[in-house]
Design a protein around this motif. Structure first.
Motif, PDB file in Angstrom:
ATOM      1  N   PHE A 180       0.842  -1.193   0.000  1.00  0.00           N
ATOM      2  CA  PHE A 180       0.000   0.000   0.000  1.00  0.00           C
ATOM      3  C   PHE A 180       0.885   1.253   0.000  1.00  0.00           C
ATOM      4  CE2 PHE A 180      -2.141  -3.493   2.105  1.00  0.00           C
ATOM      5  CZ  PHE A 180      -3.354  -3.545   1.431  1.00  0.00           C
ATOM      6  N   THR A 181       0.582   2.190  -0.891  1.00  0.00           N
ATOM      7  CA  THR A 181       1.416   3.388  -1.057  1.00  0.00           C
ATOM      8  C   THR A 181       0.569   4.649  -0.938  1.00  0.00           C
ATOM      9  OG1 THR A 181       2.810   2.148  -2.595  1.00  0.00           O
ATOM     10  CG2 THR A 181       3.099   4.521  -2.542  1.00  0.00           C
ATOM     11  N   CYS A 182       1.086   5.628  -0.212  1.00  0.00           N
ATOM     12  CA  CYS A 182       0.393   6.902  -0.030  1.00  0.00           C
ATOM     13  C   CYS A 182       0.442   7.702  -1.332  1.00  0.00           C
ATOM     14  CB  CYS A 182       1.038   7.693   1.106  1.00  0.00           C
ATOM     15  SG  CYS A 182       0.325   9.350   1.326  1.00  0.00           S
ATOM     16  N   SER A 183      -0.710   8.155  -1.805  1.00  0.00           N
ATOM     17  CA  SER A 183      -0.795   8.910  -3.062  1.00  0.00           C
ATOM     18  C   SER A 183      -0.256  10.335  -2.914  1.00  0.00           C
ATOM     19  CB  SER A 183      -2.249   8.963  -3.548  1.00  0.00           C
ATOM     20  OG  SER A 183      -3.083   9.545  -2.544  1.00  0.00           O
ATOM     21  N   ASP A 184      -0.109  10.805  -1.659  1.00  0.00           N
ATOM     22  CA  ASP A 184       0.387  12.167  -1.424  1.00  0.00           C
ATOM     23  C   ASP A 184       1.910  12.238  -1.398  1.00  0.00           C
ATOM     24  OD1 ASP A 184      -1.977  13.992  -0.951  1.00  0.00           O
ATOM     25  OD2 ASP A 184      -2.456  12.400   0.462  1.00  0.00           O
ATOM     26  N   CYS A 185       2.552  11.287  -0.704  1.00  0.00           N
ATOM     27  CA  CYS A 185       4.004  11.378  -0.531  1.00  0.00           C
ATOM     28  C   CYS A 185       4.768  10.155  -1.012  1.00  0.00           C
ATOM     29  CB  CYS A 185       4.335  11.630   0.944  1.00  0.00           C
ATOM     30  SG  CYS A 185       3.896  10.246   2.043  1.00  0.00           S
ATOM     31  N   GLY A 186       4.045   9.103  -1.435  1.00  0.00           N
ATOM     32  CA  GLY A 186       4.699   7.908  -1.955  1.00  0.00           C
ATOM     33  C   GLY A 186       5.231   6.947  -0.915  1.00  0.00           C
ATOM     34  N   LYS A 187       5.019   7.238   0.366  1.00  0.00           N
ATOM     35  CA  LYS A 187       5.498   6.351   1.429  1.00  0.00           C
ATOM     36  C   LYS A 187       4.749   5.023   1.371  1.00  0.00           C
ATOM     37  CE  LYS A 187       6.555   6.229   6.366  1.00  0.00           C
ATOM     38  NZ  LYS A 187       6.532   6.956   7.665  1.00  0.00           N
ATOM     39  N   GLY A 188       5.476   3.914   1.575  1.00  0.00           N
ATOM     40  CA  GLY A 188       4.879   2.590   1.483  1.00  0.00           C
ATOM     41  C   GLY A 188       4.490   2.010   2.827  1.00  0.00           C
ATOM     42  N   PHE A 189       3.456   1.161   2.818  1.00  0.00           N
ATOM     43  CA  PHE A 189       2.954   0.542   4.046  1.00  0.00           C
ATOM     44  C   PHE A 189       2.619  -0.922   3.799  1.00  0.00           C
ATOM     45  CE2 PHE A 189       2.231   5.032   4.314  1.00  0.00           C
ATOM     46  CZ  PHE A 189       2.634   5.342   5.605  1.00  0.00           C
ATOM     47  N   ILE A 190       2.642  -1.686   4.881  1.00  0.00           N
ATOM     48  CA  ILE A 190       2.405  -3.118   4.769  1.00  0.00           C
ATOM     49  C   ILE A 190       0.947  -3.494   4.948  1.00  0.00           C
ATOM     50  CG2 ILE A 190       4.711  -3.895   5.391  1.00  0.00           C
ATOM     51  CD1 ILE A 190       4.060  -3.797   8.201  1.00  0.00           C
ATOM     52  N   SER A 191       0.101  -2.531   5.356  1.00  0.00           N
ATOM     53  CA  SER A 191      -1.328  -2.817   5.507  1.00  0.00           C
ATOM     54  C   SER A 191      -2.147  -1.580   5.158  1.00  0.00           C
ATOM     55  CB  SER A 191      -1.649  -3.261   6.940  1.00  0.00           C
ATOM     56  OG  SER A 191      -1.507  -2.183   7.846  1.00  0.00           O
ATOM     57  N   SER A 192      -3.393  -1.806   4.753  1.00  0.00           N
ATOM     58  CA  SER A 192      -4.278  -0.691   4.393  1.00  0.00           C
ATOM     59  C   SER A 192      -4.608   0.152   5.622  1.00  0.00           C
ATOM     60  CB  SER A 192      -5.564  -1.226   3.765  1.00  0.00           C
ATOM     61  OG  SER A 192      -6.241  -2.107   4.655  1.00  0.00           O
ATOM     62  N   SER A 193      -4.666  -0.492   6.792  1.00  0.00           N
ATOM     63  CA  SER A 193      -4.984   0.246   8.025  1.00  0.00           C
ATOM     64  C   SER A 193      -3.866   1.225   8.371  1.00  0.00           C
ATOM     65  CB  SER A 193      -5.218  -0.720   9.186  1.00  0.00           C
ATOM     66  OG  SER A 193      -4.082  -1.532   9.404  1.00  0.00           O
ATOM     67  N   GLN A 194      -2.609   0.820   8.156  1.00  0.00           N
ATOM     68  CA  GLN A 194      -1.478   1.715   8.419  1.00  0.00           C
ATOM     69  C   GLN A 194      -1.487   2.902   7.454  1.00  0.00           C
ATOM     70  OE1 GLN A 194       2.093  -0.655   8.256  1.00  0.00           O
ATOM     71  NE2 GLN A 194       1.964  -1.204  10.414  1.00  0.00           N
ATOM     72  N   LEU A 195      -1.825   2.627   6.197  1.00  0.00           N
ATOM     73  CA  LEU A 195      -1.920   3.701   5.210  1.00  0.00           C
ATOM     74  C   LEU A 195      -2.998   4.702   5.612  1.00  0.00           C
ATOM     75  CD1 LEU A 195      -1.401   5.110   2.526  1.00  0.00           C
ATOM     76  CD2 LEU A 195      -2.896   3.404   1.421  1.00  0.00           C
ATOM     77  N   LYS A 196      -4.134   4.186   6.062  1.00  0.00           N
ATOM     78  CA  LYS A 196      -5.256   5.048   6.453  1.00  0.00           C
ATOM     79  C   LYS A 196      -4.846   5.967   7.609  1.00  0.00           C
ATOM     80  CE  LYS A 196     -10.132   4.824   7.822  1.00  0.00           C
ATOM     81  NZ  LYS A 196     -11.267   3.922   8.153  1.00  0.00           N
ATOM     82  N   ILE A 197      -4.130   5.392   8.573  1.00  0.00           N
ATOM     83  CA  ILE A 197      -3.661   6.179   9.721  1.00  0.00           C
ATOM     84  C   ILE A 197      -2.657   7.238   9.267  1.00  0.00           C
ATOM     85  CG2 ILE A 197      -2.271   6.060  11.831  1.00  0.00           C
ATOM     86  CD1 ILE A 197      -3.613   3.275  12.314  1.00  0.00           C
TER      87      ILE A 197
END
Length: 289
Positions: A180-197
């Motif tokens: 999962f990748t943030c559309s604003d800054c490109g930072k990557g995450f291992i879960s959708s919940s972490q991205l949401k936070i």
């Protein structure tokens, strides 16, 4: 009928030790093993106890077997039930709803635990520091803070974790593969919940607010630690000097004073720091940025 009680919130069978409610008497009888310490079935690898022989499929945590696969993006699961619950992440289905705040959940067990947020119920307590928890599994995980024993370890860096799923998520740090990748800054995450936070950093959303000073927080855990500044609670004590802290994180950082071990070191001058934040601030002195 038992299933309907999950939706209505009716729990006619109650544990005589802690008052926890159940929809079936058989569930109540199995649960009481938590209080008696009597487990008829044990994992042959780690000795964890279970109330039913069917729960021994837990051994897949150790063997790494994940026979059930999500058809959407290939994530694997140890049981069919966990796969079915996971698939609701894709469908958006939340069949279990809290009657107080209308928050929806993919599993009835999640709803049951969530309801303790409203009731203030903390049925399970750490015998070392007295911290209360809504689930027995959270107490067991928390106790690693005191014992220093981590049942699951990263093969790359040796970092310890209380759950195998946490190890798997952590390993993305080494592989660089982010689902999962943030559309604003490109930072990557291992879960959708972490991205949401994380996205709350960009939106400014602070859904958890202190009732004393109205300060907002991204996480409920941050609010809980902050509230200790108001009520004076310091549940974590240093075994060397007795100094107390509002969180286990602050305690671990403090212990570097006694051990002389600094987890973050400046590559320029080798000065040690207790957190990556303080290291980054220090490095600006070298770079001028």
């Amino acid at each position: 009928m038992a299933h309907q009680r999950v939706r209505t919130g009716e729990w006619p069978f109650t544990c005589s030790d802690c008052g926890k409610g159940f929809t079936q008497s058989s569930h109540q009888l199995r649960y009481q093993s938590i209080h008696t310490g009597e487990w008829p079935f044990y994992c042959s690898v780690c000795g964890k106890g279970f109330t039913q022989s069917s729960e021994l499929r837990y051994i897949r945590v150790h063997t790494g077997e994940r026979p059930f696969i999500c058809s959407d993006y290939g994530k694997r699961f140890t049981t069919l039930a966990t796969l079915q619950a996971h698939q609701r992440v894709h469908t958006g289905e939340r069949p279990f709803t809290c009657s107080v705040c209308v928050k929806g959940f993919t599993q009835s067990s999640q709803l049951m635990v969530h309801q303790r947020v409203h009731t203030g119920e903390r049925l399970f307590t750490c015998s070392v520091c007295g911290k209360g928890f809504t689930q027995s599994s959270k107490v067991l995980r928390h106790q690693s803070v005191h014992t220093g024993v981590w049942p699951f370890t990263c093969s790359e860096c040796g970092k310890g974790f209380t759950e195998s799923s946490s190890v798997q998520r952590h390993q993305s740090v080494h592989t660089g593969k982010w689902q999962f990748t943030c559309s604003d800054c490109g930072k990557g995450f291992i879960s959708s919940s972490q991205l949401k936070i994380h996205q709350r950093v960009h939106t400014g959303e602070r859904p958890f607010t202190c009732s004393d000073c109205e300060k907002g927080f991204i996480l409920s855990s941050q609010l809980k630690v902050h509230q200790r500044d108001h009520n004076g609670e310091r549940p974590f004590a240093c075994s060397d000097c007795g100094k107390r802290f509002t969180s286990s994180y602050h305690l671990l950082r403090h212990q570097s004073v006694h051990t002389g071990e600094w987890p973050f070191t400046c590559s320029v001058c080798e000065k040690g720091f207790t957190s990556s934040y303080h290291l980054q601030k220090h490095q600006s002195a070298h770079t001028g940025k």
